[in-house]
Design a protein around this motif. Structure first.
Motif, PDB file in Angstrom:
ATOM      1  N   ARG A  79       0.990  -1.241   0.075  1.00  0.00           N
ATOM      2  CA  ARG A  79       0.031  -0.078   0.024  1.00  0.00           C
ATOM      3  C   ARG A  79       0.991   1.400  -0.113  1.00  0.00           C
ATOM      4  O   ARG A  79       0.734   2.131  -0.679  1.00  0.00           O
ATOM      5  CB  ARG A  79      -0.843   0.046   1.290  1.00  0.00           C
ATOM      6  N   GLU A  80       1.666   1.255   0.853  1.00  0.00           N
ATOM      7  CA  GLU A  80       2.835   2.292   0.620  1.00  0.00           C
ATOM      8  C   GLU A  80       3.302   2.652  -0.549  1.00  0.00           C
ATOM      9  O   GLU A  80       3.408   3.895  -0.922  1.00  0.00           O
ATOM     10  CB  GLU A  80       3.920   1.971   1.829  1.00  0.00           C
ATOM     11  N   ARG A  81       3.798   1.610  -1.087  1.00  0.00           N
ATOM     12  CA  ARG A  81       4.348   1.921  -2.416  1.00  0.00           C
ATOM     13  C   ARG A  81       3.466   2.365  -3.490  1.00  0.00           C
ATOM     14  O   ARG A  81       3.700   3.325  -4.302  1.00  0.00           O
ATOM     15  CB  ARG A  81       5.255   0.626  -2.955  1.00  0.00           C
ATOM     16  N   ALA A  82       2.378   2.063  -3.459  1.00  0.00           N
ATOM     17  CA  ALA A  82       1.108   2.231  -4.255  1.00  0.00           C
ATOM     18  C   ALA A  82       0.905   3.681  -4.150  1.00  0.00           C
ATOM     19  O   ALA A  82       0.817   4.628  -5.262  1.00  0.00           O
ATOM     20  CB  ALA A  82      -0.059   1.483  -4.273  1.00  0.00           C
ATOM     21  N   GLU A  83       0.974   4.205  -2.787  1.00  0.00           N
ATOM     22  CA  GLU A  83       0.656   5.547  -2.313  1.00  0.00           C
ATOM     23  C   GLU A  83       1.744   6.519  -2.930  1.00  0.00           C
ATOM     24  O   GLU A  83       1.308   7.565  -3.441  1.00  0.00           O
ATOM     25  CB  GLU A  83       0.431   5.638  -1.005  1.00  0.00           C
ATOM     26  N   GLU A  84       2.929   5.992  -2.964  1.00  0.00           N
ATOM     27  CA  GLU A  84       4.198   6.753  -3.460  1.00  0.00           C
ATOM     28  C   GLU A  84       3.897   7.231  -5.005  1.00  0.00           C
ATOM     29  O   GLU A  84       4.087   8.135  -5.469  1.00  0.00           O
ATOM     30  CB  GLU A  84       5.304   6.001  -3.275  1.00  0.00           C
ATOM     31  N   ILE A  85       3.299   6.042  -5.644  1.00  0.00           N
ATOM     32  CA  ILE A  85       3.133   6.111  -7.222  1.00  0.00           C
ATOM     33  C   ILE A  85       2.004   7.218  -7.283  1.00  0.00           C
ATOM     34  O   ILE A  85       2.004   7.900  -8.177  1.00  0.00           O
ATOM     35  CB  ILE A  85       2.751   4.772  -7.682  1.00  0.00           C
ATOM     36  N   PHE A  86       0.913   7.205  -6.486  1.00  0.00           N
ATOM     37  CA  PHE A  86      -0.209   7.920  -6.662  1.00  0.00           C
ATOM     38  C   PHE A  86       0.274   9.518  -6.458  1.00  0.00           C
ATOM     39  O   PHE A  86      -0.232  10.327  -7.175  1.00  0.00           O
ATOM     40  CB  PHE A  86      -1.298   7.774  -5.542  1.00  0.00           C
ATOM     41  N   SER A  87       1.111   9.732  -5.198  1.00  0.00           N
ATOM     42  CA  SER A  87       1.542  11.040  -5.326  1.00  0.00           C
ATOM     43  C   SER A  87       2.574  11.487  -6.358  1.00  0.00           C
ATOM     44  O   SER A  87       2.210  12.660  -6.871  1.00  0.00           O
ATOM     45  CB  SER A  87       2.383  10.986  -3.790  1.00  0.00           C
ATOM     46  N   SER A  88       3.210  10.616  -6.950  1.00  0.00           N
ATOM     47  CA  SER A  88       3.999  11.066  -8.156  1.00  0.00           C
ATOM     48  C   SER A  88       3.223  11.454  -9.373  1.00  0.00           C
ATOM     49  O   SER A  88       3.568  12.342 -10.132  1.00  0.00           O
ATOM     50  CB  SER A  88       4.965  10.004  -8.608  1.00  0.00           C
ATOM     51  N   PHE A  89       2.166  10.736  -9.435  1.00  0.00           N
ATOM     52  CA  PHE A  89       1.306  11.010 -10.551  1.00  0.00           C
ATOM     53  C   PHE A  89      -0.124  12.026 -10.073  1.00  0.00           C
ATOM     54  O   PHE A  89      -0.915  12.089 -11.073  1.00  0.00           O
ATOM     55  CB  PHE A  89       0.487   9.772 -11.215  1.00  0.00           C
ATOM     56  N   SER A  90      -0.192  12.564  -8.924  1.00  0.00           N
ATOM     57  CA  SER A  90      -1.170  13.292  -8.649  1.00  0.00           C
ATOM     58  C   SER A  90      -1.512  14.425  -9.669  1.00  0.00           C
ATOM     59  O   SER A  90      -2.648  14.751  -9.837  1.00  0.00           O
ATOM     60  CB  SER A  90      -0.892  14.051  -7.049  1.00  0.00           C
TER      61      SER A  90
END
Length: 89
Positions: free
Chosen positions: A19-30
């Motif tokens: 989940r943490e890694r997915a959230e990092e990706i979401f943040s990068s693509f926000s």
């Protein structure tokens, strides 16, 4: 492709690192998600999955039987994308 898969892994295993890694990706693509979200449909599905716990559905029965197939059809007719479906004989 990585964000949806990480979200699924978190749903199946409950391990926070996915989940943490997915959230990092979401943040990068926000920025892209806010400006052109329709260009990232898989990412939107991953965001939906991460927004809340998925429904866990276990279908029990023999594949091919009319009653089992009716139950499976009902599960997949739902527009909800945030679910984990498993089959048990």
């Amino acid at each position: 492709m990585l964000a949806p898969n990480l979200s699924r892994l978190h749903g199946f295993t409950g391990e926070g690192r996915y989940r943490e890694r997915a959230e990092e990706i979401f943040s990068s693509f926000s920025t892209y998600l806010s400006r052109a979200s329709s260009a990232l449909p898989r990412m939107l599905c991953a965001v939906d999955r991460a927004a809340g716990p998925p429904r866990e559905i276990v279908l029990s029965g023999e594949k091919g039987r009319p009653d089992f197939e009716a139950l499976r059809d009902a599960v997949f007719a739902s527009p909800s994308l945030n679910r984990v479906v498993a089959h048990a004989d």
